[in-house]
Design a protein around this motif. Sequence first.
Motif, short mmCIF file in Angstrom:
data_model
loop_
_atom_site.label_atom_id
_atom_site.label_comp_id
_atom_site.label_asym_id
_atom_site.label_seq_id
_atom_site.Cartn_x
_atom_site.Cartn_y
_atom_site.Cartn_z
N LEU A 77 -7.86 -24.31 -30.34
CA LEU A 77 -6.67 -24.73 -29.34
C LEU A 77 -7.07 -25.25 -28.17
O LEU A 77 -6.66 -26.18 -27.63
CB LEU A 77 -5.91 -23.51 -29.39
N CYS A 78 -8.05 -24.56 -27.47
CA CYS A 78 -8.32 -24.98 -25.96
C CYS A 78 -9.22 -26.31 -26.05
O CYS A 78 -8.96 -26.95 -25.08
CB CYS A 78 -9.45 -23.90 -25.46
N GLU A 79 -9.97 -26.61 -27.03
CA GLU A 79 -10.78 -27.92 -27.02
C GLU A 79 -9.73 -28.80 -27.17
O GLU A 79 -9.92 -29.88 -26.64
CB GLU A 79 -11.54 -27.83 -28.30
N ILE A 120 1.91 -21.78 -31.18
CA ILE A 120 0.28 -21.11 -31.03
C ILE A 120 0.17 -20.57 -30.00
O ILE A 120 -0.18 -19.44 -29.87
CB ILE A 120 -0.66 -22.24 -31.50
N TRP A 121 0.32 -21.38 -28.81
CA TRP A 121 -0.10 -20.95 -27.26
C TRP A 121 0.76 -19.80 -26.85
O TRP A 121 0.23 -18.60 -26.73
CB TRP A 121 0.36 -22.04 -26.32
N VAL A 122 1.91 -19.66 -27.15
CA VAL A 122 2.96 -18.48 -27.08
C VAL A 122 2.42 -17.37 -27.91
O VAL A 122 2.26 -16.12 -27.30
CB VAL A 122 4.34 -18.84 -27.35
N GLY A 123 2.21 -17.55 -29.14
CA GLY A 123 1.47 -16.53 -29.97
C GLY A 123 0.24 -15.71 -29.32
O GLY A 123 0.18 -14.54 -29.66
N PHE A 124 -0.53 -16.57 -28.86
CA PHE A 124 -1.71 -16.03 -28.25
C PHE A 124 -1.61 -15.24 -26.91
O PHE A 124 -2.54 -14.39 -26.66
CB PHE A 124 -2.92 -17.08 -27.92
#
Length: 209
Positions: A77-79, A120-124
């Motif tokens: 996700l970061c990449e 996905i970001w919120v989930g992390f």
Amino acid sequence: MESPRPKPKRSSEPRVRETVEVRRKSLIQAAMRSIAKYGYAGSTIEKICDEAQVSRGLINHHFQSKDELIRQAYKELCEEWSFQTRHMLLSADRDPEEQLRSIIRSSFGPALFKHDYIGIWVGFVSVIAKSPTLKRLHRELLGEDIAAYQKIFEAISAKRGLSLNPRLAAIGLLSMIDGLWTQWYLDPTAFTADEAAQACSDYVERLYT
């Protein structure tokens, strides 16, 4: 008359390696989709298996644990974020103001500014503070982003001949993007992608007035 030499057998290793990488990537993407739907706590191995349509044994074969799979998902996700907003766009021979406009457009463009992806970001978010590995990855990503944006603000300041704290400007813009993403995820009817991008552009302009 000599018999023709048999042709050497082609190694299947590249094909095997490709298959392994494809399967791992498929499982990572399934984990990301699961987190977007159910959050971190709700993303059990069973849910991820259902999302990937595979057996539990396949996940155990490629990853030592759920935590390892989640770490790999966050790394990917970061990449993706870095590729879309920095590595693909930044170029030393481009005007720094255009670089910044490109980053803002990309941040609210169709590749990133979509409900499932932001989910996905919120989930992390709920697990990063509890995981030393994810916390380290998050710190590295944020540090790289601040440094990249700070460099652009330094170039803009030099071009315009104005004084500005480029680090604070970078932190402010990144925080604004993050906040707009979160608010839009909670209520997609609150504002449009164009309005979000314009708000960020207006913020940048106000820094130099």
